[in-house]
Structure formats: structure tokens, C-alpha cells
Enzyme design. Structure first.
Site, PDB file in Angstrom:
ATOM      1  N   THR A 100       0.816  -1.213   0.000  1.00 22.18           N
ATOM      2  CA  THR A 100       0.000   0.000   0.000  1.00 22.18           C
ATOM      3  C   THR A 100       0.848   1.261   0.000  1.00 22.18           C
ATOM      4  OG1 THR A 100      -1.790  -1.150   1.150  1.00 22.18           O
ATOM      5  CG2 THR A 100      -1.809   1.244   1.259  1.00 22.18           C
ATOM      6  N   SER A 114       1.065  -7.246  -1.412  1.00 22.56           N
ATOM      7  CA  SER A 114       1.681  -8.334  -0.654  1.00 22.56           C
ATOM      8  C   SER A 114       0.877  -9.635  -0.605  1.00 22.56           C
ATOM      9  CB  SER A 114       2.044  -7.879   0.760  1.00 22.56           C
ATOM     10  OG  SER A 114       0.915  -7.644   1.556  1.00 22.56           O
ATOM     11  N   THR A 144       1.210  -4.692   4.039  1.00 19.63           N
ATOM     12  CA  THR A 144       0.890  -5.111   5.410  1.00 19.63           C
ATOM     13  C   THR A 144       0.259  -6.497   5.498  1.00 19.63           C
ATOM     14  OG1 THR A 144      -1.258  -3.967   5.295  1.00 19.63           O
ATOM     15  CG2 THR A 144       0.613  -2.726   6.202  1.00 19.63           C
ATOM     16  N   ASP A 145      -0.331  -6.984   4.414  1.00 14.84           N
ATOM     17  CA  ASP A 145      -1.067  -8.254   4.506  1.00 14.84           C
ATOM     18  C   ASP A 145      -0.170  -9.429   4.860  1.00 14.84           C
ATOM     19  OD1 ASP A 145      -3.324  -6.876   3.883  1.00 14.84           O
ATOM     20  OD2 ASP A 145      -3.795  -7.979   2.048  1.00 14.84           O
TER      21      ASP A 145
END
Length: 333
Positions: free
Chosen positions: A12, A53, A86-87
């Protein structure tokens, strides 16, 4: 303050609007241009790849791992920042931490809001990560996010969209960032670093299977049939399932499959309390309990063990080492 290398991988923090949603399209230099630099810091950028990600593969993560080691081979580098989606950040950070033996910090960061957003969190997170990489030593791999510093081990994404996205539900906060200073509140316990693995032509398949009411061995057996060399069983409670699943675990282990046992409960350790399909029976059947590591990082520990050796017994030993929070060298000293 020193020389920091930023390894850009997308996420992101590197995302733009594409007409129907956001996608990681910006390179590392564009990401760096959004953030102020801590005073006295020199930054170099390595554009490794730029993907959302959830699309990361084992090959991506092993490439990142090797790149970190290559960058740290230069003694003039004072630390590394990895910008990451972040995932799956918790998985990549833990993989690097398992193989990290250098006192210099490797700090992962990212954002919950895309580039150019009003009050976006990317620039602040990147500044904090640079400051953390430049001023900390001997803490292993870290996650700097929303003014907080987390140890890679045990940290997971706990908020889907909120800016304070990461935490270790089983431990106290590692540190805080504010007013141009990083305050370390505790030191993480870490096992002896694993050797850097080779880049396999075809990475081993490691699947995750979650237990639930009415759960049966169908999905676990399907994973074995699909060629899984490792399985993470996500149990209920302190790590429980059913007698039928215990038998499926026993059969999988007999076929050389490395099975780890975690829980779907957010905090607390896997604990051998119950029989009749509980953790007592699952561990007796060959499953390795993962302590407070949850599914994503447990899978990375299994992957690292599979990459370390072809011997099933040695794989289990390596997995237990990866799951340990004590350095055997320090224990024996």
C-alpha cells in the site's frame, strides 16, 4: 547518523489508484520522495519488486532474504528498512528474522493508506523506520508502524484497516517512537539464527488447515495428497482438534510431512491440556506446538525447517529451534 539501505517491495505504501482499486505501482525512489529523512542520514534504495503483498510467493520472500544478507555484507551499511505490504509483512519479517545474525537492525514498515492520501500514514511510518534502523542494535528484525516498534517474532496484523495495524497479542510492546527518538522498552528473546537456505527450483508446499466445529480430516488429507511437505494445523482453544484429525496427523507425519500445531485464539501459547483429540494427542502424534506463534509465522518456521534439511528428524529439530525463544549458545554458556 549513518547509511541506511531501503529495500522496496511494494504494498500500500507504494500504491496508486488504478480506476477500480489501488495497486502497488510506485518504485522505491517515489516512495522515498514522500518522506522526510532523519537528520544526518544517507539513504540508498534497492528496487526489489513492487507487488501487492497478498501476491507474494516463497520465491519473492527468499529473494528478499538473500538481498538483505547481500546488503549487510557491506560493513559501511548501518541498517536496512524494508517497505512492504501489510497483509503478509509479518511472514516476510519473521523469515528474515529467523536467518538474521547481524547486530544491525532490519526494520519493516508500510502503510494502511496509499500514496498521496490526505493524512496518509506512509511518510511517518517510513521516517520512523529509518530512525529505528539508524539508532538500534542487537534487536533482530523489527516492525516500525504507527509510532510503535515491534519484534518480528510474534507480531501480526491485528487491524484490517486501522492505522495502528500491528501488535503481538501475547507480549508487551517492544518500543515507542516519538520526538525524534526510539525508546526500547524490552529486549526480544531470539533463538540462534538459522543458516541462509539455498534458492530451491521449486519451493516446498506448506499448507494451513483450520479446525472448527464439525471439522474433519478432509482438508488436511487433501493437503497431503496435493504434495504438501509441511502443514500448519490451526486448532481451537490451546491447540485442540478431534481424534480423527489426530489420526490424520499421525499418518501425515509417518509419510514425512512436517506438522506444526497453532491455535486460532489471538493470544496465549499452545498448551498440552486435553486428550480426546486435544493438544496432548496431537503432539503425541507428531505435531510440533508453536508456542505463541500464529498461523502465518508458524508456516514460515515450517518452511525454513524444510529448506534446511531433507532429513525428517532433523527437520523437526530445526523447527523446534526456530520456535524456541532462547539462543542455545546463551543457555549453554
Amino acid at each position: 547518523m549513518g547509511r541506511i539501505v531501503v529495500i522496496s517491495t511494494g504494498g500500500t505504501i507504494a500504491s496508486r489508484w488504478t480506476g477500480s482499486g489501488f495497486a502497488a505501482e510506485a518504485d522505491g525512489r517515489e516512495v522515498m520522495a514522500t518522506a522526510p529523512l532523519p537528520e544526518g542520514l544517507t539513504v540508498e534504495v534497492v528496487d526489489l519488486f513492487s507487488v501487492n503483498s497478498p501476491r507474494l510467493t516463497t520465491a519473492h520472500q527468499l529473494t528478499l532474504l538473500r538481498t538483505v544478507h547481500e546488503v549487510l555484507a557491506d560493513p559501511a551499511v548501518d541498517g536496512i528498512v524494508v517497505t512492504h505490504g501489510t497483509d503478509t509483512l509479518e511472514e516476510s519479517a519473521f523469515l528474515v528474522d529467523l536467518h538474521h545474525h547481524d547486530p544491525r537492525s532490519v526494520v519493516f514498515t508500510g502503510s494502511q493508506l496509499p500514496m498521496g492520501s490526505t493524512e496518509g500514514d506512509g511518510p511517518g511510518n517510513l521516517y520512523d523506520a529509518l530512525l529505528t534502523a539508524a539508532t538500534t542494535r542487537g534487536l533482530g528484525v523489527l516492525v516500525a508502524f504507527a509510532g510503535r516498534v515491534h519484534a518480528a517474532r510474534g507480531t501480526m496484523k491485528t487491524q484490517a484497516v486501522a492505522l495502528d495495524a500491528f501488535a503481538d497479542p501475547s507480549r508487551e510492546l517492544l518500543g515507542k517512537i516519538g520526538f525524534g527518538k526510539v525508546t526500547v522498552l524490552r529486549r526480544p528473546q531470539r533463538p540462534q539464527a538459522l543458516a541462509l537456505p539455498a534458492m530451491p527450483e521449486l519451493p516446498p508446499r506448506v499448507d494451513m488447515v483450520m479446525h472448527h466445529a464439525d471439522g474433519d480430516p478432509v482438508l488436511l488429507n487433501a493437503a497431503v495428497a496435493a504434495g504438501a511437505r509441511g502443514i500448519v494445523l490451526v486448532g481451537t482453544g490451546a491447540g485442540n482438534a478431534t481424534p480423527e484429525i489426530v489420526e490424520a496427523v499421525r499418518e501425515a507425519v509417518a509419510r514425512g510431512v512436517l506438522v506444526a500445531l497453532t491455535t486460532r485464539v489471538p493470544a496465549g501459547p499452545v498448551t498440552e491440556i486435553y486428550t480426546h483429540g486435544g493438544a496432548v494427542d496431537l503432539v503425541a502424534a507428531g505435531a510440533v506446538p508453536t508456542g505463541t506463534l500464529r498461523a502465518g509465522q508458524a508456516r514460515i518456521a515450517v518452511l525454513s525447517a524444510l529448506l534446511a534439511t531433507d532429513d525428517p528428524a532433523e527437520r523437526a529439530r530445526v523447527l523446534r529451534t526456530a520456535l524456541s525463544e532462547e539462543d542455545p549458545a546463551l543457555v549453554d554458556a
